[in-house]
Design a protein around this motif. Structure first.
Motif, short mmCIF file in Angstrom:
data_model
loop_
_atom_site.label_atom_id
_atom_site.label_comp_id
_atom_site.label_asym_id
_atom_site.label_seq_id
_atom_site.Cartn_x
_atom_site.Cartn_y
_atom_site.Cartn_z
N SER A 163 -27.27 19.53 -4.57
CA SER A 163 -28.10 18.70 -5.43
C SER A 163 -29.30 19.48 -5.95
O SER A 163 -29.77 20.44 -5.32
CB SER A 163 -28.59 17.47 -4.67
OG SER A 163 -29.53 17.84 -3.67
N HIS B 286 -32.19 8.19 -4.91
CA HIS B 286 -32.39 8.79 -6.23
C HIS B 286 -33.73 8.38 -6.84
O HIS B 286 -34.11 8.90 -7.90
CB HIS B 286 -31.25 8.40 -7.16
CG HIS B 286 -29.91 8.92 -6.73
ND1 HIS B 286 -29.66 10.26 -6.52
CD2 HIS B 286 -28.75 8.27 -6.42
CE1 HIS B 286 -28.40 10.42 -6.12
NE2 HIS B 286 -27.84 9.23 -6.05
N GLU C 140 -25.42 12.35 -0.62
CA GLU C 140 -25.97 13.70 -0.83
C GLU C 140 -27.47 13.62 -1.10
O GLU C 140 -27.93 12.88 -1.96
CB GLU C 140 -25.27 14.36 -2.01
CG GLU C 140 -25.83 15.72 -2.40
CD GLU C 140 -25.52 16.80 -1.38
OE1 GLU C 140 -26.29 17.78 -1.32
OE2 GLU C 140 -24.52 16.67 -0.66
N GLY C 141 -28.25 14.39 -0.34
CA GLY C 141 -29.69 14.43 -0.53
C GLY C 141 -30.47 13.41 0.27
O GLY C 141 -31.70 13.36 0.19
#
Length: 267
Positions: free
Chosen positions: A34, A195, A249-250
């Motif tokens: 990412s 996000h 992810e992240g």
């Protein structure tokens, strides 16, 4: 310090000639890492590319090769701090590192193949096609040491880990199921928010829920400082990062950032 001048989106011109470069989005697409993680690598000095006059990160071939080395070490579950120390050594030799990585990965592959073979034999055993001895049932499954527990003891001390272990062992199966469901729900909620801004009200409410969950269920009280240290471990130790990022992810990096904001606001 090397001064680089941007001539076009794909080339840098410096004293030695033209160097082909990639922007951070291209590197993210190439590697599956990412953009947030690449920014973090830059933040901690693990992989710091040159920047254009407008502030864009520009990755040269050398940076790509260094990133490859980082990922090879990550595949061996090396924590980021150790990777940084290895790559930063003046006597670091890429070829020697590659041979070392190959040897360790072959060992890891052989262990995984042994475990897969044990699973295949267990399937046959369940079907009644063969009979396994107790020793065969656990071939390749030597977990006599818990690397997570050892790391946690170094970070938080034996008292915290002993209290947590005693608390969890005292729960019955129903209580453990409820605890596990609550745990998954918190992580799934955080994954939906990853996000966005870690300082947002939604993110801070979710992190507060995680802080309360730890202090109410683990048998050990986390101070704000310990809570922040726990968040830092989420991204410094790749084993933790890998498990947390299974939810998205992240997520580990997002949680670290949100935990840091939470501690700063509640000191």
């Amino acid at each position: 310090m090397l001064t680089l001048t941007l001539r076009n989106p794909l080339k840098l011109t410096w004293k030695g000639g033209d160097v082909v470069v990639k922007h951070v989005k291209e590197v993210a697409n190439l590697t599956g890492i990412s953009i947030r993680t690449l920014h973090y690598y830059d933040e901690i000095g693990l992989l710091s590319p040159a920047t254009s006059e407008t502030g864009y990160r520009l990755y040269t071939n050398d940076d790509i090769e260094k990133l490859q080395q980082i990922l090879f070490f990550k595949a061996l579950d090396f924590p980021l701090k150790k990777i940084k120390n290895i790559l930063g050594r003046p006597d670091f030799n890429q070829l020697e590192a590659l041979h070392y990585q190959k040897e360790r990965l072959v060992e890891k592959k052989e262990r995984l193949e042994t475990i897969i073979a044990t699973i295949d034999q267990t399937i046959q055993n369940v079907k009644g096609e063969r009979t396994m001895t107790d020793q065969e049932k656990f071939k390749g499954l030597d977990f006599s040491q818990n690397p997570y527990e050892q790391e946690a003891r170094k970070k938080f001390g034996d008292e915290a880990i002993n209290q947590s272990s005693q608390k969890l062992k005292s729960l019955n199966s129903v209580e453990k199921d409820v605890l596990e469901q609550s745990f998954h729900a918190i992580y799934q909620n955080l994954a939906k928010l990853r996000h966005g801004s870690p300082a947002s009200e939604e993110a801070q409410n979710a992190i507060h829920e995680w802080y309360d969950f730890l202090n109410n269920n683990i048998g050990y009280h986390y101070t704000l400082e310990a809570f922040q240290g726990l968040g830092q471990m989420y991204i410094e130790d790749e084993r933790f990062t890998k498990n947390i990022d299974q939810y998205g992810e992240g997520l580990a990096l997002f949680m670290r950032d949100a935990m840091t904001v939470y501690v700063d606001r509640n000191k």
